[in-house]
Write a protein that holds these residues in place. Structure first.
Motif, PDB file in Angstrom:
ATOM      1  N   ARG A 120       0.834  -1.201   0.000  1.00 17.57           N
ATOM      2  CA  ARG A 120       0.000   0.000   0.000  1.00 17.57           C
ATOM      3  C   ARG A 120       0.875   1.260   0.000  1.00 17.57           C
ATOM      4  N   ALA A 121       1.860   1.291   0.866  1.00 17.73           N
ATOM      5  CA  ALA A 121       2.742   2.460   0.938  1.00 17.73           C
ATOM      6  C   ALA A 121       3.488   2.664  -0.384  1.00 17.73           C
ATOM      7  N   THR A 122       3.993   1.591  -0.954  1.00 15.18           N
ATOM      8  CA  THR A 122       4.768   1.672  -2.193  1.00 15.18           C
ATOM      9  C   THR A 122       3.898   2.102  -3.369  1.00 15.18           C
ATOM     10  N   LEU A 123       2.740   1.487  -3.506  1.00 12.93           N
ATOM     11  CA  LEU A 123       1.877   1.804  -4.651  1.00 12.93           C
ATOM     12  C   LEU A 123       1.304   3.216  -4.549  1.00 12.93           C
ATOM     13  N   ARG A 124       0.991   3.659  -3.360  1.00 20.47           N
ATOM     14  CA  ARG A 124       0.529   5.042  -3.199  1.00 20.47           C
ATOM     15  C   ARG A 124       1.645   6.016  -3.538  1.00 20.47           C
ATOM     16  N   ALA A 125       2.865   5.661  -3.178  1.00 16.73           N
ATOM     17  CA  ALA A 125       4.001   6.558  -3.423  1.00 16.73           C
ATOM     18  C   ALA A 125       4.317   6.714  -4.900  1.00 16.73           C
ATOM     19  N   CYS A 126       4.074   5.687  -5.698  1.00 16.81           N
ATOM     20  CA  CYS A 126       4.471   5.772  -7.111  1.00 16.81           C
ATOM     21  C   CYS A 126       3.373   6.365  -7.992  1.00 16.81           C
ATOM     22  N   ARG A 127       2.247   6.753  -7.423  1.00 19.07           N
ATOM     23  CA  ARG A 127       1.143   7.312  -8.219  1.00 19.07           C
ATOM     24  C   ARG A 127       1.568   8.452  -9.135  1.00 19.07           C
ATOM     25  N   ASN A 128       2.336   9.372  -8.619  1.00 16.83           N
ATOM     26  CA  ASN A 128       2.694  10.574  -9.381  1.00 16.83           C
ATOM     27  C   ASN A 128       4.160  10.607  -9.796  1.00 16.83           C
ATOM     28  N   HIS A 129       4.777   9.451  -9.848  1.00 15.05           N
ATOM     29  CA  HIS A 129       6.193   9.402 -10.206  1.00 15.05           C
ATOM     30  C   HIS A 129       6.394   8.437 -11.371  1.00 15.05           C
ATOM     31  N   PRO A 130       7.128   8.863 -12.378  1.00 15.48           N
ATOM     32  CA  PRO A 130       7.328   8.021 -13.567  1.00 15.48           C
ATOM     33  C   PRO A 130       8.395   6.955 -13.333  1.00 15.48           C
ATOM     34  N   ALA A 147       0.035 -16.232  -7.221  1.00 19.66           N
ATOM     35  CA  ALA A 147      -1.340 -15.782  -7.512  1.00 19.66           C
ATOM     36  C   ALA A 147      -1.901 -14.994  -6.331  1.00 19.66           C
ATOM     37  N   TRP A 148      -1.623 -15.443  -5.121  1.00 16.31           N
ATOM     38  CA  TRP A 148      -2.079 -14.730  -3.921  1.00 16.31           C
ATOM     39  C   TRP A 148      -1.465 -13.331  -3.856  1.00 16.31           C
ATOM     40  N   ALA A 149      -0.152 -13.239  -4.085  1.00 18.13           N
ATOM     41  CA  ALA A 149       0.531 -11.938  -4.025  1.00 18.13           C
ATOM     42  C   ALA A 149       0.004 -11.000  -5.113  1.00 18.13           C
ATOM     43  N   ARG A 150      -0.229 -11.520  -6.316  1.00 18.38           N
ATOM     44  CA  ARG A 150      -0.774 -10.701  -7.410  1.00 18.38           C
ATOM     45  C   ARG A 150      -2.181 -10.221  -7.082  1.00 18.38           C
ATOM     46  N   GLN A 151      -2.998 -11.091  -6.507  1.00 20.07           N
ATOM     47  CA  GLN A 151      -4.356 -10.706  -6.133  1.00 20.07           C
ATOM     48  C   GLN A 151      -4.322  -9.606  -5.071  1.00 20.07           C
ATOM     49  N   LEU A 152      -3.445  -9.734  -4.093  1.00 19.55           N
ATOM     50  CA  LEU A 152      -3.324  -8.704  -3.054  1.00 19.55           C
ATOM     51  C   LEU A 152      -2.887  -7.382  -3.673  1.00 19.55           C
ATOM     52  N   CYS A 153      -1.949  -7.418  -4.601  1.00 19.86           N
ATOM     53  CA  CYS A 153      -1.491  -6.201  -5.281  1.00 19.86           C
ATOM     54  C   CYS A 153      -2.626  -5.560  -6.075  1.00 19.86           C
ATOM     55  N   ARG A 154      -3.374  -6.360  -6.797  1.00 18.47           N
ATOM     56  CA  ARG A 154      -4.515  -5.803  -7.550  1.00 18.47           C
ATOM     57  C   ARG A 154      -5.554  -5.185  -6.631  1.00 18.47           C
ATOM     58  N   GLN A 155      -5.822  -5.861  -5.525  1.00 14.18           N
ATOM     59  CA  GLN A 155      -6.791  -5.336  -4.554  1.00 14.18           C
ATOM     60  C   GLN A 155      -6.352  -3.973  -4.020  1.00 14.18           C
ATOM     61  N   ILE A 156      -5.088  -3.851  -3.699  1.00 14.57           N
ATOM     62  CA  ILE A 156      -4.573  -2.580  -3.182  1.00 14.57           C
ATOM     63  C   ILE A 156      -4.597  -1.505  -4.269  1.00 14.57           C
ATOM     64  N   CYS A 157      -4.315  -1.880  -5.493  1.00 17.12           N
ATOM     65  CA  CYS A 157      -4.383  -0.912  -6.603  1.00 17.12           C
ATOM     66  C   CYS A 157      -5.795  -0.353  -6.768  1.00 17.12           C
ATOM     67  N   ARG A 158      -6.802  -1.159  -6.503  1.00 14.85           N
ATOM     68  CA  ARG A 158      -8.182  -0.701  -6.628  1.00 14.85           C
ATOM     69  C   ARG A 158      -8.609   0.238  -5.502  1.00 14.85           C
TER      70      ARG A 158
END
Length: 159
Positions: A120-130, A147-158
């Motif tokens: 969550r911290a990482t994905l929020r941080a990269c929102r405005n950075h190329p 598959a579990w890790a990818r699903q968790l990542c997708r969930q957090i992205c949403r």
């Protein structure tokens, strides 16, 4: 390759991380003021890293310290009160093979909140950075775990 360990185990974050680790592993919490604060602080740290690095491929390895070695060090430093050491943290102190045994990456599989906080911290941080972000999730050993890790990542992205 940047390791999340350096952010979580830094002197500025250690006390808060210790509190959050106990909340996640011993109390089963998925949300608390401390978890929110740690997420915000990690997000700011990651934003600074992304700003400093510029538009490049950025590899980030999530926390994977040997659990028993980390906990033993904390116990020997006597920086935590005796009531900190409840299960399962107490039993993890006695790992017979600390280097190959239970590592924080595997703990994230047992307690997904630990991995979700970092993601969550990482994905929020990269929102405005190329940056072209590549995440390394330690402890993922088979297709189901991936598959579990990818699903968790997708969930957090949403979120």
């Amino acid at each position: 390759l940047f390791r999340m360990d350096t952010l979580l185990l830094s002197s500025e974050r250690l006390s808060l991380f210790q509190t959050c680790l106990r909340q996640i592993c011993s109390q089963g919490l998925n949300d608390s003021p401390e978890l929110s604060l740690l997420t915000e602080q990690l997000q700011l740290d990651c934003q600074t890293l992304f700003q400093t690095s510029g538009p490049i491929r950025f590899n980030l390895r999530f926390l994977d310290a040997p659990m028993s070695l980390m906990l033993r060090y904390w116990k020997e430093s006597e920086s935590l009160p005796d009531d900190y050491w409840v299960e399962p943290l107490r039993s993890w102190l006695h790992e017979l093979n600390p280097t190959q045994g239970l590592r924080c990456g595997r703990v994230s599989g047992l307690f997904p909140t630990l991995l979700a906080l970092q993601m969550r911290a990482t994905l929020r941080a990269c929102r405005n950075h190329p940056v072209r972000l590549q995440l390394m999730v330690p402890g993922v050993c088979d297709v189901q775990e991936l598959a579990w890790a990818r699903q968790l990542c997708r969930q957090i992205c949403r979120e």
